[in-house]
Enzyme design. Structure first.
Site, PDB file in Angstrom:
ATOM      1  N   HIS B 111       0.844  -1.193   0.000  1.00 18.94           N
ATOM      2  CA  HIS B 111       0.000   0.000   0.000  1.00 18.94           C
ATOM      3  C   HIS B 111       0.884   1.250   0.000  1.00 18.94           C
ATOM      4  O   HIS B 111       1.996   1.224   0.522  1.00 18.94           O
ATOM      5  CB  HIS B 111      -0.856  -0.051   1.266  1.00 18.94           C
ATOM      6  CG  HIS B 111      -1.922   0.997   1.328  1.00 18.94           C
ATOM      7  ND1 HIS B 111      -1.719   2.223   1.905  1.00 18.94           N
ATOM      8  CD2 HIS B 111      -3.200   0.993   0.894  1.00 18.94           C
ATOM      9  CE1 HIS B 111      -2.831   2.931   1.823  1.00 18.94           C
ATOM     10  NE2 HIS B 111      -3.745   2.209   1.220  1.00 18.94           N
ATOM     11  N   ASP B 188       2.837  -4.154   8.326  1.00 18.11           N
ATOM     12  CA  ASP B 188       1.597  -3.423   8.113  1.00 18.11           C
ATOM     13  C   ASP B 188       0.453  -4.421   8.276  1.00 18.11           C
ATOM     14  O   ASP B 188       0.225  -5.256   7.410  1.00 18.11           O
ATOM     15  CB  ASP B 188       1.631  -2.818   6.704  1.00 18.11           C
ATOM     16  CG  ASP B 188       0.276  -2.266   6.272  1.00 18.11           C
ATOM     17  OD1 ASP B 188      -0.674  -2.288   7.086  1.00 18.11           O
ATOM     18  OD2 ASP B 188       0.178  -1.818   5.116  1.00 18.11           O
ATOM     19  N   GLN B 191      -4.559  -5.081   6.755  1.00 20.01           N
ATOM     20  CA  GLN B 191      -5.446  -6.099   6.173  1.00 20.01           C
ATOM     21  C   GLN B 191      -5.328  -7.443   6.889  1.00 20.01           C
ATOM     22  O   GLN B 191      -6.089  -8.358   6.594  1.00 20.01           O
ATOM     23  CB  GLN B 191      -5.131  -6.309   4.682  1.00 20.01           C
ATOM     24  CG  GLN B 191      -5.317  -5.091   3.815  1.00 20.01           C
ATOM     25  CD  GLN B 191      -6.768  -4.642   3.724  1.00 20.01           C
ATOM     26  OE1 GLN B 191      -7.698  -5.327   4.175  1.00 20.01           O
ATOM     27  NE2 GLN B 191      -6.975  -3.473   3.167  1.00 20.01           N
ATOM     28  N   LYS B 214     -10.994  -0.849   9.730  1.00 17.31           N
ATOM     29  CA  LYS B 214     -11.020  -2.051   8.895  1.00 17.31           C
ATOM     30  C   LYS B 214     -11.347  -3.286   9.723  1.00 17.31           C
ATOM     31  O   LYS B 214     -11.220  -4.423   9.250  1.00 17.31           O
ATOM     32  CB  LYS B 214      -9.673  -2.230   8.189  1.00 17.31           C
ATOM     33  CG  LYS B 214      -9.374  -1.153   7.151  1.00 17.31           C
ATOM     34  CD  LYS B 214      -8.124  -1.467   6.375  1.00 17.31           C
ATOM     35  CE  LYS B 214      -7.527  -0.265   5.693  1.00 17.31           C
ATOM     36  NZ  LYS B 214      -8.189   0.083   4.428  1.00 17.31           N
ATOM     37  N   CYS B 352      -4.405   1.582  -4.391  1.00 13.61           N
ATOM     38  CA  CYS B 352      -3.310   2.289  -3.722  1.00 13.61           C
ATOM     39  C   CYS B 352      -1.978   1.566  -3.831  1.00 13.61           C
ATOM     40  O   CYS B 352      -1.042   1.871  -3.121  1.00 13.61           O
ATOM     41  CB  CYS B 352      -3.615   2.554  -2.243  1.00 13.61           C
ATOM     42  SG  CYS B 352      -4.860   3.789  -1.999  1.00 13.61           S
TER      43      CYS B 352
HETATM   44  C1  LIG Z   1      -2.442  -2.918   3.339  1.00  8.41           C
HETATM   45  C2  LIG Z   1      -2.851  -1.559   3.815  1.00  8.41           C
HETATM   46  N1  LIG Z   1      -1.997  -0.826   4.524  1.00  8.41           N
HETATM   47  C3  LIG Z   1      -2.313   0.388   4.990  1.00  8.41           C
HETATM   48  C4  LIG Z   1      -3.542   0.946   4.751  1.00  8.41           C
HETATM   49  C5  LIG Z   1      -3.825   2.323   5.264  1.00  8.41           C
HETATM   50  O1  LIG Z   1      -4.823   2.333   6.192  1.00  8.41           O
HETATM   51  P1  LIG Z   1      -5.506   3.688   6.654  1.00  8.41           P
HETATM   52  O2  LIG Z   1      -5.992   4.364   5.419  1.00  8.41           O
HETATM   53  O3  LIG Z   1      -6.604   3.267   7.554  1.00  8.41           O
HETATM   54  O4  LIG Z   1      -4.468   4.489   7.374  1.00  8.41           O
HETATM   55  C6  LIG Z   1      -4.474   0.218   4.012  1.00  8.41           C
HETATM   56  C7  LIG Z   1      -5.799   0.811   3.714  1.00  8.41           C
HETATM   57  O5  LIG Z   1      -6.342   0.698   2.650  1.00  8.41           O
HETATM   58  C8  LIG Z   1      -4.127  -1.066   3.537  1.00  8.41           C
HETATM   59  O6  LIG Z   1      -4.986  -1.785   2.818  1.00  8.41           O
END
Ligand SMILES: Cc1ncc(COP(=O)(O)O)c(C=O)c1O
Lengths: 140, 397
Positions: B111, B188, B191, B214, B352
């Site tokens: 991401h 991270d 997910q 999430k 993203c």
């Molecule tokens: C794999 C991953 N990392 C980080 C994020 C970022 O999360 P947030 O937008 O809640 O900060 C997302 C959100 O789409 C994600 O899917």
């Protein structure tokens, strides 16, 4: 125009868009439409000579609405003067934004006159016009 | 399962965009309402009754997180979300840890929030970002990592589950390998954490980030967990009230202890309380049950979709509830518009992970992401609509 006819025009322009594919030519103006709010990504190029739009071409990946809008737009802009193009552009944007506009100027572009009913598609219909606007602005 | 807990599901719509954000159960909404309706107050500074209640509820969420993922409560930092957490790791820790010439291993399926902060820091410190090559099915295994590690490798940073492909990385064995090789392992969990059981202490993970929204929690809140000895070296990226013990005219100051020093300003109090409630709710259902249900839903979809020959699924063999597909010859956004017409919410795009397009040869996909409250009936409906997709342009135009 009834909605079947509109759909047919849009679909035909999506399946076989006018002037899809770019050319190597430095005399063209260029613009990209990448935006964060939508995943369409189109490159445009436009050739202007003596105040007349001689050619517009585009390429990239985009949805049916923006691809077809690019094609119909190109069809209606080629051969027109920059001033005429600006006028059409203004009226087209007004149509999409549900403001007052002169539909007689828009010809086939009138197929998008109900797109405002689907707010999430307005941006798609505007994208090609924004590219042309960018290129015209770069003329100044 | 547990559909009755989600008031929004009464709207008759089908929600398959859980990787973007999940729906909220009533208990979470109620817990936040209660804070606003019955004991609104700030934390840390009140002597009156409502402030005492708020403080207690707010602080207790660290204990709930610690039970949820097996970590020490004093290593739980409240953030605004995974993005904030990841930025804290990069700009609060890595900025003081990385030296010119060091190597950081990422991969193109990450991401934006696990790539851009690194690119930005690299403008300041000339370390090297290396992208670990993915396998043919876009998955990433320990072997891929081993091939990239050199003596200069200082950090491996990756998602537990990628948000595009949905592949589950073997965090435990990667963690063990990193630990043995003195490599910081930054995970991270945005997910991953919402969808499966995870044990922080057992995993050799150094930093773990995730978002509340999430995992049935509210927006605006997330968590960063780190090993205590690393948090001691991490610096706050924000300064202000709530995080200092004192500051004087001579420019001297002292910060509060960990984790409070990382939480400057009035935090998202209602949201932290809501997140605590969400985690309790998930633990009650059981993370193993949640994961099992998602896998069953996914298998059911794959079984049914086999009969539709113009649907291309890109990630059949992965172990999560994320499905990436396209209708042959149809732009992803047109497909999502088409499904929306039938009240089915999915996501079209590159999710993203903008670099992944180089690796995949397809720029955009339609993504279905399941959560435990999705049902087999909803998948039947989706399959039905996909079967009729030859009419797609009648619907979307
Ligand atoms: C794999 C991953 N990392 C980080 C994020 C970022 O999360 P947030 O937008 O809640 O900060 C997302 C959100 O789409 C994600 O899917």
């Amino acid at each position: 125009m009834n909605s079947d006819l509109k759909r047919e025009i849009i679909f035909d322009n999506y399946k076989e868009p006018m002037n899809k594919g770019l050319v190597e030519d430095e005399s063209y103006l260029k613009a990209n439409t990448k935006s964060d709010s939508c995943i369409d990504n189109l490159d445009f190029m436009m050739k202007i000579e003596d105040g007349i739009v001689k050619d517009i071409r585009f390429d990239g990946e985009a949805c049916a609405i923006s691809t077809s809008a690019a094609s119909i737009m190109i069809r209606s802009f080629i051969g027109k003067s920059v001033e005429e193009v600006k006028n059409i552009l203004e009226n087209y944007v007004a149509m999409i934004e549900e403001k007052e506009y002169n539909s007689e100027l828009l010809g086939e572009l009138n197929v998008y006159d109900e797109i405002s009913k689907q707010p999430n598609r307005k941006n798609c219909a505007l994208l090609p016009m924004q590219a042309v606007e960018k290129m015209l602005n770069s003329l100044k | 399962m547990n559909r009755e807990d989600f008031p929004i599901l009464n709207n008759g719509k089908i929600y398959f965009d859980n990787a973007a954000t999940t729906l909220k159960p009533k208990c979470v909404i109620d817990a936040m309402d209660k804070y606003y309706l019955e004991y609104t107050s700030n934390i840390h500074r009140g002597d009156y009754d409502s402030a005492v209640i708020t403080n207690k509820l707010y602080d207790n969420v660290r204990n709930i997180v610690s039970e949820f993922i097996n970590c020490d409560a004093n290593t739980v930092i409240y953030t605004s979300g995974a993005t904030h957490s990841l930025n804290m790791v990069v700009f609060g820790f890595m900025r003081y840890f990385l030296k010119p010439g060091d190597e950081v291993l990422l991969n193109k399926a990450e991401h934006a929030s696990n790539i851009l902060p690194w690119i930005k820091l690299q403008e300041e410190i000339p370390f090297t970002i290396k992208y670990i090559p993915l396998n043919e099915d876009y998955s990433l295994t320990l072997d891929n990592i081993k091939k990239c590690v050199t003596l200069k490798t200082k950090v491996v940073s990756l998602a537990m589950i990628s948000n595009v492909i949905g592949d589950l990385r073997d965090i435990k064995s990667i963690g063990e390998y990193c630990h043995q090789n003195n490599i910081i392992f930054n995970v991270d969990g945005a997910q991953g954490i919402p969808h499966m059981k995870f044990d922080f202490k057992d995993s050799n993970v150094d930093f773990l980030s995730f978002s509340g929204h999430k995992m049935c929690g509210p927006t605006g809140v997330g968590i960063l967990v780190g090993k205590y000895e690393l948090l001691e070296k991490m610096k706050p990226i924000m300064y202000g009230g709530g995080m200092n013990s004192f500051f004087e005219e001579d420019n001297s100051y002292e910060l509060k202890s960990i984790p409070t020093r990382f939480e400057a300003g009035t935090p998202a109090i209602a949201e932290v309380i809501g997140l605590g409630e969400a985690i309790k709710y998930l633990m009650n259902i059981g993370m193993d049950n949640i994961h099992k249900q998602e896998i069953n839903l996914k298998k059911y979809f794959l079984e049914k979709v086999k009969d539709i020959n113009n649907i291309i699924v890109y990630n059949k063999n992965i172990n999560s509830g994320i499905i990436a597909f396209n209708i042959d010859g149809v732009f992803a956004q047109d497909t999502s518009m088409y499904l929306n017409h039938y009240g089915i919410a999915v996501r079209a795009g590159n999710h993203c992970a903008k670099m992944l397009k180089d690796e995949m040869n397809i720029k955009n996909t339609v993504r279905i992401s399941m959560y435990f409250y999705n049902s087999f009936e909803e998948i039947d409906k989706l399959i039905e609509v996909l079967k009729n997709s030859k009419d797609i342009f009648k619907v979307v135009l």
